[in-house]
Design a protein around this motif. Structure first.
Motif, PDB file in Angstrom:
ATOM      1  N   TRP A  38      19.165  76.844  58.172  1.00  0.00           N
ATOM      2  CA  TRP A  38      20.314  76.839  57.267  1.00  0.00           C
ATOM      3  C   TRP A  38      20.992  78.204  57.223  1.00  0.00           C
ATOM      4  CZ3 TRP A  38      19.476  78.392  51.710  1.00  0.00           C
ATOM      5  CH2 TRP A  38      20.638  78.292  50.946  1.00  0.00           C
ATOM      6  N   LYS A  39      20.232  79.281  57.165  1.00  0.00           N
ATOM      7  CA  LYS A  39      20.804  80.629  57.102  1.00  0.00           C
ATOM      8  C   LYS A  39      20.881  81.305  58.466  1.00  0.00           C
ATOM      9  CE  LYS A  39      21.821  81.205  52.780  1.00  0.00           C
ATOM     10  NZ  LYS A  39      23.165  81.471  52.341  1.00  0.00           N
ATOM     11  N   GLU A  40      19.880  81.092  59.332  1.00  0.00           N
ATOM     12  CA  GLU A  40      19.859  81.800  60.612  1.00  0.00           C
ATOM     13  C   GLU A  40      20.963  81.342  61.556  1.00  0.00           C
ATOM     14  OE1 GLU A  40      15.950  81.968  62.406  1.00  0.00           O
ATOM     15  OE2 GLU A  40      15.618  83.843  61.348  1.00  0.00           O
ATOM     16  N   LYS A  41      21.349  80.076  61.480  1.00  0.00           N
ATOM     17  CA  LYS A  41      22.363  79.559  62.411  1.00  0.00           C
ATOM     18  C   LYS A  41      23.769  80.063  62.109  1.00  0.00           C
ATOM     19  CE  LYS A  41      19.965  75.576  64.203  1.00  0.00           C
ATOM     20  NZ  LYS A  41      19.943  74.126  64.398  1.00  0.00           N
ATOM     21  N   VAL A  42      23.991  80.647  60.929  1.00  0.00           N
ATOM     22  CA  VAL A  42      25.313  81.179  60.602  1.00  0.00           C
ATOM     23  C   VAL A  42      25.410  82.685  60.861  1.00  0.00           C
ATOM     24  CG1 VAL A  42      25.828  79.372  58.930  1.00  0.00           C
ATOM     25  CG2 VAL A  42      24.777  81.492  58.149  1.00  0.00           C
ATOM     26  N   LYS A  43      24.295  83.307  61.232  1.00  0.00           N
ATOM     27  CA  LYS A  43      24.278  84.744  61.486  1.00  0.00           C
ATOM     28  C   LYS A  43      24.701  85.055  62.921  1.00  0.00           C
ATOM     29  CE  LYS A  43      20.514  85.938  58.330  1.00  0.00           C
ATOM     30  NZ  LYS A  43      19.171  86.505  58.255  1.00  0.00           N
ATOM     31  N   GLN A  44      25.118  86.292  63.117  1.00  0.00           N
ATOM     32  CA  GLN A  44      25.373  86.761  64.469  1.00  0.00           C
ATOM     33  C   GLN A  44      24.043  86.783  65.223  1.00  0.00           C
ATOM     34  OE1 GLN A  44      27.048  90.653  64.126  1.00  0.00           O
ATOM     35  NE2 GLN A  44      28.812  89.966  62.951  1.00  0.00           N
ATOM     36  N   PRO A  45      24.043  86.463  66.524  1.00  0.00           N
ATOM     37  CA  PRO A  45      22.784  86.429  67.288  1.00  0.00           C
ATOM     38  C   PRO A  45      21.952  87.707  67.184  1.00  0.00           C
ATOM     39  CG  PRO A  45      24.542  85.453  68.574  1.00  0.00           C
ATOM     40  CD  PRO A  45      25.177  86.029  67.332  1.00  0.00           C
ATOM     41  N   SER A  46      22.597  88.852  67.058  1.00  0.00           N
ATOM     42  CA  SER A  46      21.850  90.115  66.966  1.00  0.00           C
ATOM     43  C   SER A  46      21.131  90.270  65.619  1.00  0.00           C
ATOM     44  CB  SER A  46      22.792  91.297  67.191  1.00  0.00           C
ATOM     45  OG  SER A  46      23.788  91.334  66.176  1.00  0.00           O
ATOM     46  N   LYS A  47      21.528  89.503  64.610  1.00  0.00           N
ATOM     47  CA  LYS A  47      20.933  89.594  63.278  1.00  0.00           C
ATOM     48  C   LYS A  47      19.859  88.536  63.015  1.00  0.00           C
ATOM     49  CE  LYS A  47      23.868  92.757  61.783  1.00  0.00           C
ATOM     50  NZ  LYS A  47      23.475  94.107  61.507  1.00  0.00           N
ATOM     51  N   VAL A  48      19.696  87.572  63.930  1.00  0.00           N
ATOM     52  CA  VAL A  48      18.742  86.480  63.738  1.00  0.00           C
ATOM     53  C   VAL A  48      17.332  86.966  64.013  1.00  0.00           C
ATOM     54  CG1 VAL A  48      18.028  84.218  64.599  1.00  0.00           C
ATOM     55  CG2 VAL A  48      20.445  84.712  64.267  1.00  0.00           C
ATOM     56  N   ARG A  49      16.404  86.595  63.139  1.00  0.00           N
ATOM     57  CA  ARG A  49      15.009  87.014  63.280  1.00  0.00           C
ATOM     58  C   ARG A  49      14.158  85.976  64.007  1.00  0.00           C
ATOM     59  NH1 ARG A  49      13.432  90.841  58.545  1.00  0.00           N
ATOM     60  NH2 ARG A  49      15.473  91.513  57.914  1.00  0.00           N
ATOM     61  N   MET A  50      14.685  84.775  64.198  1.00  0.00           N
ATOM     62  CA  MET A  50      13.999  83.700  64.918  1.00  0.00           C
ATOM     63  C   MET A  50      12.607  83.424  64.359  1.00  0.00           C
ATOM     64  SD  MET A  50      16.136  82.372  66.895  1.00  0.00           S
ATOM     65  CE  MET A  50      15.109  81.296  67.860  1.00  0.00           C
ATOM     66  N   SER A  51      12.522  83.295  63.079  1.00  0.00           N
ATOM     67  CA  SER A  51      11.245  82.979  62.453  1.00  0.00           C
ATOM     68  C   SER A  51      11.367  81.698  61.630  1.00  0.00           C
ATOM     69  CB  SER A  51      10.772  84.142  61.589  1.00  0.00           C
ATOM     70  OG  SER A  51      11.737  84.455  60.612  1.00  0.00           O
ATOM     71  N   ARG A  52      12.090  80.738  62.166  1.00  0.00           N
ATOM     72  CA  ARG A  52      12.299  79.483  61.452  1.00  0.00           C
ATOM     73  C   ARG A  52      11.454  78.340  61.994  1.00  0.00           C
ATOM     74  NH1 ARG A  52      17.591  80.107  64.163  1.00  0.00           N
ATOM     75  NH2 ARG A  52      17.709  78.607  65.877  1.00  0.00           N
ATOM     76  N   ASN A  53      10.639  78.606  63.008  1.00  0.00           N
ATOM     77  CA  ASN A  53       9.784  77.576  63.591  1.00  0.00           C
ATOM     78  C   ASN A  53       8.356  77.746  63.093  1.00  0.00           C
ATOM     79  OD1 ASN A  53      11.826  76.361  65.338  1.00  0.00           O
ATOM     80  ND2 ASN A  53      11.793  78.341  66.356  1.00  0.00           N
ATOM     81  N   ILE A  54       7.716  76.611  62.796  1.00  0.00           N
ATOM     82  CA  ILE A  54       6.390  76.652  62.178  1.00  0.00           C
ATOM     83  C   ILE A  54       5.423  75.699  62.885  1.00  0.00           C
ATOM     84  CG2 ILE A  54       7.144  77.365  59.889  1.00  0.00           C
ATOM     85  CD1 ILE A  54       7.121  74.396  59.083  1.00  0.00           C
ATOM     86  N   MET A  55       4.132  75.990  62.687  1.00  0.00           N
ATOM     87  CA  MET A  55       3.075  75.098  63.117  1.00  0.00           C
ATOM     88  C   MET A  55       2.594  74.349  61.881  1.00  0.00           C
ATOM     89  SD  MET A  55      -0.588  75.995  64.900  1.00  0.00           S
ATOM     90  CE  MET A  55       0.178  76.910  66.218  1.00  0.00           C
ATOM     91  N   LEU A  56       2.398  73.047  62.036  1.00  0.00           N
ATOM     92  CA  LEU A  56       1.970  72.204  60.926  1.00  0.00           C
ATOM     93  C   LEU A  56       0.613  71.596  61.209  1.00  0.00           C
ATOM     94  CD1 LEU A  56       5.285  70.181  60.600  1.00  0.00           C
ATOM     95  CD2 LEU A  56       4.591  72.085  59.181  1.00  0.00           C
ATOM     96  N   HIS A  57      -0.158  71.423  60.168  1.00  0.00           N
ATOM     97  CA  HIS A  57      -1.430  70.720  60.258  1.00  0.00           C
ATOM     98  C   HIS A  57      -1.446  69.666  59.157  1.00  0.00           C
ATOM     99  CE1 HIS A  57      -3.058  73.306  63.316  1.00  0.00           C
ATOM    100  NE2 HIS A  57      -2.717  74.361  62.605  1.00  0.00           N
ATOM    101  N   HIS A  58      -0.763  68.555  59.403  1.00  0.00           N
ATOM    102  CA  HIS A  58      -0.670  67.491  58.399  1.00  0.00           C
ATOM    103  C   HIS A  58      -2.041  66.996  57.956  1.00  0.00           C
ATOM    104  CE1 HIS A  58       3.625  67.032  58.547  1.00  0.00           C
ATOM    105  NE2 HIS A  58       3.592  66.931  59.857  1.00  0.00           N
ATOM    106  N   ASN A  59      -2.931  66.794  58.902  1.00  0.00           N
ATOM    107  CA  ASN A  59      -4.248  66.247  58.589  1.00  0.00           C
ATOM    108  C   ASN A  59      -5.331  67.296  58.717  1.00  0.00           C
ATOM    109  OD1 ASN A  59      -3.169  63.643  58.202  1.00  0.00           O
ATOM    110  ND2 ASN A  59      -3.069  63.384  60.410  1.00  0.00           N
ATOM    111  N   LYS A  60      -4.957  68.547  58.654  1.00  0.00           N
ATOM    112  CA  LYS A  60      -5.896  69.664  58.780  1.00  0.00           C
ATOM    113  C   LYS A  60      -6.658  69.623  60.107  1.00  0.00           C
ATOM    114  CE  LYS A  60      -4.803  70.949  54.662  1.00  0.00           C
ATOM    115  NZ  LYS A  60      -3.490  71.463  54.597  1.00  0.00           N
ATOM    116  N   ASP A  61      -6.064  68.984  61.126  1.00  0.00           N
ATOM    117  CA  ASP A  61      -6.681  68.910  62.445  1.00  0.00           C
ATOM    118  C   ASP A  61      -6.085  70.013  63.303  1.00  0.00           C
ATOM    119  OD1 ASP A  61      -7.753  68.310  64.887  1.00  0.00           O
ATOM    120  OD2 ASP A  61      -6.999  66.259  64.982  1.00  0.00           O
ATOM    121  N   VAL A  62      -6.799  71.122  63.447  1.00  0.00           N
ATOM    122  CA  VAL A  62      -6.258  72.284  64.157  1.00  0.00           C
ATOM    123  C   VAL A  62      -6.157  72.050  65.657  1.00  0.00           C
ATOM    124  CG1 VAL A  62      -6.979  73.965  62.443  1.00  0.00           C
ATOM    125  CG2 VAL A  62      -8.538  73.372  64.292  1.00  0.00           C
TER     126      VAL A  62
END
Length: 167
Positions: A38-62
């Motif tokens: 929501w916020k990173e896509k409106v920023k200039q590419p040089s200002k993006v931190r690229m920390s919007r992707n996550i790992m999920l463990h829905h069932n605690k199965d690593v």
């Protein structure tokens, strides 16, 4: 959002609507900050931190994590208890052939965008990851790179002085 409530055993009315106040950053227990598309896509590419992707463990199965791009965070009341959740866009499961051929070292997923939106509890988030374009950015395939949290700052202990031997 209706599916999220149904998973909690709450039946939503057909004409049910709600307003949410969304926010763009969340601190994880491991010290990482997750940001949002929501916020990173409106920023200039040089200002993006690229920390919007996550790992999920829905069932605690690593052994079988899922990967998603966070769109935004918000809070909802679930049976009188406020719960922090995230709207995410899930990536596909990793390409099985590439995973097998690389002995599990290469996880390549397809970005699915609006076709794979889901509301998830933030507690299912384990850590921030980087999704790096696999071949051509336009084909939507990315490989997973785990980002280290602040805990690695303490792995080395104290800093040693530079001692050189004189010959």
């Amino acid at each position: 959002m209706r599916a999220f409530f149904e998973l909690k055993g709450i039946t939503a009315e057909v004409d049910w609507t709600t307003k949410v106040k969304k926010w763009a950053r969340l601190a994880l227990p491991n010290g990482q900050f997750v940001r949002t598309a929501w916020k990173e896509k409106v920023k200039q590419p040089s200002k993006v931190r690229m920390s919007r992707n996550i790992m999920l463990h829905h069932n605690k199965d690593v052994r079988s994590p899922d990967f998603a791009e966070v769109q935004y965070f918000f809070q909802v009341q679930v049976q009188g208890v406020e719960e922090t959740v995230a709207l995410v866009s899930n990536f596909s499961t990793p390409d099985e052939q590439l995973c097998t051929e690389s002995s599990g070292a290469l996880l390549v997923c397809q970005y699915q965008g609006a076709l794979a939106l889901e509301v998830i509890p933030v507690k299912d988030t384990s850590n921030c990851i980087a999704m790096v374009p696999f071949h051509e950015p336009e084909d939507g395939r990315f490989f997973v790179c785990e980002k280290m949290g602040l805990e690695v700052a303490f792995l080395g202990g104290g800093r040693e002085a530079d001692q050189r031997e004189e010959a």
